[in-house]
Design a protein around this motif. Structure first.
Motif, PDB file in Angstrom:
ATOM      1  N   TYR A   1      47.611  41.074  52.658  1.00 31.72           N
ATOM      2  CA  TYR A   1      46.314  40.808  53.289  1.00 31.72           C
ATOM      3  C   TYR A   1      45.404  40.188  52.242  1.00 31.72           C
ATOM      4  N   THR A   2      44.795  39.055  52.602  1.00 31.04           N
ATOM      5  CA  THR A   2      43.858  38.383  51.712  1.00 31.04           C
ATOM      6  C   THR A   2      42.465  38.426  52.321  1.00 31.04           C
ATOM      7  N   MET A   3      41.535  38.977  51.573  1.00 23.71           N
ATOM      8  CA  MET A   3      40.144  39.081  52.023  1.00 23.71           C
ATOM      9  C   MET A   3      39.300  38.024  51.337  1.00 23.71           C
ATOM     10  N   GLY A   4      38.689  37.142  52.136  1.00 23.19           N
ATOM     11  CA  GLY A   4      37.795  36.140  51.581  1.00 23.19           C
ATOM     12  C   GLY A   4      36.499  36.769  51.109  1.00 23.19           C
ATOM     13  N   LEU A   5      35.979  36.290  49.985  1.00 25.17           N
ATOM     14  CA  LEU A   5      34.748  36.829  49.413  1.00 25.17           C
ATOM     15  C   LEU A   5      33.590  35.846  49.478  1.00 25.17           C
ATOM     16  N   THR A   6      33.847  34.630  49.941  1.00 26.23           N
ATOM     17  CA  THR A   6      32.796  33.623  50.038  1.00 26.23           C
ATOM     18  C   THR A   6      32.618  33.195  51.493  1.00 26.23           C
ATOM     19  N   LYS A   7      31.479  32.624  51.795  1.00 24.06           N
ATOM     20  CA  LYS A   7      31.180  32.195  53.155  1.00 24.06           C
ATOM     21  C   LYS A   7      32.045  30.992  53.547  1.00 24.06           C
ATOM     22  N   VAL A   8      32.528  31.014  54.774  1.00 20.84           N
ATOM     23  CA  VAL A   8      33.323  29.897  55.269  1.00 20.84           C
ATOM     24  C   VAL A   8      32.449  28.660  55.446  1.00 20.84           C
ATOM     25  N   TYR A   9      31.247  28.860  55.988  1.00 14.52           N
ATOM     26  CA  TYR A   9      30.371  27.738  56.313  1.00 14.52           C
ATOM     27  C   TYR A   9      29.156  27.684  55.384  1.00 14.52           C
ATOM     28  N   LYS A  10      28.557  26.524  55.306  1.00 15.84           N
ATOM     29  CA  LYS A  10      27.429  26.313  54.420  1.00 15.84           C
ATOM     30  C   LYS A  10      26.174  26.992  54.962  1.00 15.84           C
ATOM     31  N   ASP A  11      25.188  27.138  54.073  1.00 17.18           N
ATOM     32  CA  ASP A  11      23.912  27.716  54.481  1.00 17.18           C
ATOM     33  C   ASP A  11      23.309  26.896  55.613  1.00 17.18           C
TER      34      ASP A  11
ATOM     35  N   PHE B   1      37.091  31.574  48.014  1.00 16.16           N
ATOM     36  CA  PHE B   1      37.649  32.469  47.001  1.00 16.16           C
ATOM     37  C   PHE B   1      37.898  33.840  47.608  1.00 16.16           C
ATOM     38  N   GLY B   2      39.070  34.429  47.315  1.00 22.06           N
ATOM     39  CA  GLY B   2      39.394  35.724  47.885  1.00 22.06           C
ATOM     40  C   GLY B   2      40.315  36.519  46.972  1.00 22.06           C
ATOM     41  N   VAL B   3      40.712  37.701  47.462  1.00 19.34           N
ATOM     42  CA  VAL B   3      41.609  38.587  46.736  1.00 19.34           C
ATOM     43  C   VAL B   3      42.695  39.063  47.686  1.00 19.34           C
ATOM     44  N   GLY B   4      43.943  39.021  47.216  1.00 18.10           N
ATOM     45  CA  GLY B   4      45.075  39.425  48.036  1.00 18.10           C
ATOM     46  C   GLY B   4      45.737  40.688  47.516  1.00 18.10           C
ATOM     47  N   LEU B   5      46.241  41.512  48.446  1.00 20.39           N
ATOM     48  CA  LEU B   5      46.969  42.732  48.101  1.00 20.39           C
ATOM     49  C   LEU B   5      48.143  42.873  49.054  1.00 20.39           C
ATOM     50  N   GLY B   6      49.329  43.159  48.517  1.00 19.89           N
ATOM     51  CA  GLY B   6      50.479  43.294  49.397  1.00 19.89           C
ATOM     52  C   GLY B   6      51.716  43.779  48.687  1.00 19.89           C
ATOM     53  N   PHE B   7      52.867  43.532  49.319  1.00 18.37           N
ATOM     54  CA  PHE B   7      54.147  43.987  48.803  1.00 18.37           C
ATOM     55  C   PHE B   7      55.183  42.873  48.931  1.00 18.37           C
ATOM     56  N   THR B   8      56.156  42.871  48.043  1.00 13.80           N
ATOM     57  CA  THR B   8      57.313  41.993  48.149  1.00 13.80           C
ATOM     58  C   THR B   8      58.569  42.857  48.099  1.00 13.80           C
ATOM     59  N   TYR B   9      59.455  42.635  49.051  1.00 12.37           N
ATOM     60  CA  TYR B   9      60.713  43.383  49.092  1.00 12.37           C
ATOM     61  C   TYR B   9      61.866  42.400  48.986  1.00 12.37           C
ATOM     62  N   ASN B  10      62.730  42.605  48.022  1.00 13.71           N
ATOM     63  CA  ASN B  10      63.869  41.725  47.795  1.00 13.71           C
ATOM     64  C   ASN B  10      65.032  42.145  48.685  1.00 13.71           C
ATOM     65  N   LEU B  11      65.341  41.321  49.687  1.00 14.74           N
ATOM     66  CA  LEU B  11      66.464  41.606  50.571  1.00 14.74           C
ATOM     67  C   LEU B  11      67.785  41.380  49.857  1.00 14.74           C
ATOM     68  N   ALA B  12      67.799  40.407  48.961  1.00 22.32           N
ATOM     69  CA  ALA B  12      68.975  40.069  48.170  1.00 22.32           C
ATOM     70  C   ALA B  12      68.472  39.445  46.876  1.00 22.32           C
ATOM     71  N   THR B  13      69.367  39.002  46.041  1.00 24.42           N
ATOM     72  CA  THR B  13      68.974  38.386  44.770  1.00 24.42           C
ATOM     73  C   THR B  13      68.078  37.172  44.991  1.00 24.42           C
ATOM     74  N   ASP B  14      68.346  36.410  46.038  1.00 29.60           N
ATOM     75  CA  ASP B  14      67.640  35.148  46.260  1.00 29.60           C
ATOM     76  C   ASP B  14      66.622  35.181  47.407  1.00 29.60           C
ATOM     77  N   VAL B  15      66.656  36.183  48.246  1.00 31.75           N
ATOM     78  CA  VAL B  15      65.816  36.218  49.443  1.00 31.75           C
ATOM     79  C   VAL B  15      64.861  37.407  49.401  1.00 31.75           C
TER      80      VAL B  15
END
Length: 220
Positions: free
Chosen positions: A191-201, A171-185
């Motif tokens: 950047y997404t920061m994970g909040l839980t441990k990757v590996y088990k105890d 589980f994590g939280v992401g923060l960033g930007f989106t820039y529309n180059l054109a109507t369709d593109v």
């Protein structure tokens, strides 16, 4: 953690129900990631990876929208061991009857791949640029550890599956930007920061995921 995952899935289903009744955009996206581990005692450096998937976006107003995604992402980290006298994970390779040998330099790589489901809440500062913020649920589908000699003349390599040692939910939280180059593109930086441990105890250290990404997408 299971309660968080269930609540997250319910939010996705509710979002889908709203979208089914109104006009929305969707399409593919693909990107390059720089992934790493972070947290206490995390000594892993970063590595370049990739992501690919689909997105959906529903625009409530000219300024506010919600955009869930389903993305496959290769993640993980790597680090070097200088002058190793034995393998950090495998003291011996059975078929060789020995480890890498004295004074051998190793490159150790942790690969953890996920199906990520971010739900980004987007605020359009101007019609072509939005600030994106939201939670992400990751489901681990692949995990392995590889160590390989970087010392000239030594061809030692060892790989082991770590799926049983890896937490299924990330589980994590992401923060960033989106820039529309054109109507369709569009292009995204996030950047997404994970909040839980990757590996088990029991696995030491206990790193968390970090993922800096640049992606491009197409709206239908």
């Amino acid at each position: 953690m299971k309660r968080i995952a269930i609540a997250f899935v319910c939010m996705i289903m509710a979002t889908g129900a709203v979208m089914a009744q109104k006009t929305f955009t969707f399409g593919p996206k693909i990107g390059v990631d720089y992934t790493h581990f972070w947290g206490k005692n995390a000594k892993h450096g970063g590595r370049f990876n990739y992501q690919a998937g689909v997105f959906f976006e529903y625009r409530f107003t000219s300024e506010i929208s919600i955009a869930p995604e389903v993305v496959f992402a290769a993640q993980g980290g790597q680090y070097d061991v200088k002058g190793a006298n034995f393998s950090p994970v495998a003291p011996a390779v059975p078929q060789l009857k020995m480890g890498p040998g004295p004074g051998v330099d190793l490159k150790c790589t942790c690969t953890v791949n996920y199906v990520n489901i971010p739900v980004m809440f987007k605020y359009y500062i101007v019609p072509s640029l939005s600030v994106d913020l939201g939670p992400q649920l990751g489901i681990n589908v692949y995990s392995k550890f590889t160590e390989k000699s970087t010392t000239s003349g030594n061809d030692y390599k060892y790989t082991t599956d770590e799926k049983d040692l890896t937490n299924t939910i990330d589980f994590g939280v992401g923060l960033g930007f989106t820039y529309n180059l054109a109507t369709d593109v569009f292009v995204q930086a996030r950047y997404t920061m994970g909040l839980t441990k990757v590996y088990k105890d029991g696995y030491n250290p206990h790193p968390k995921n970090g993922n800096a990404q640049i992606a491009i997408g197409y709206r239908f």
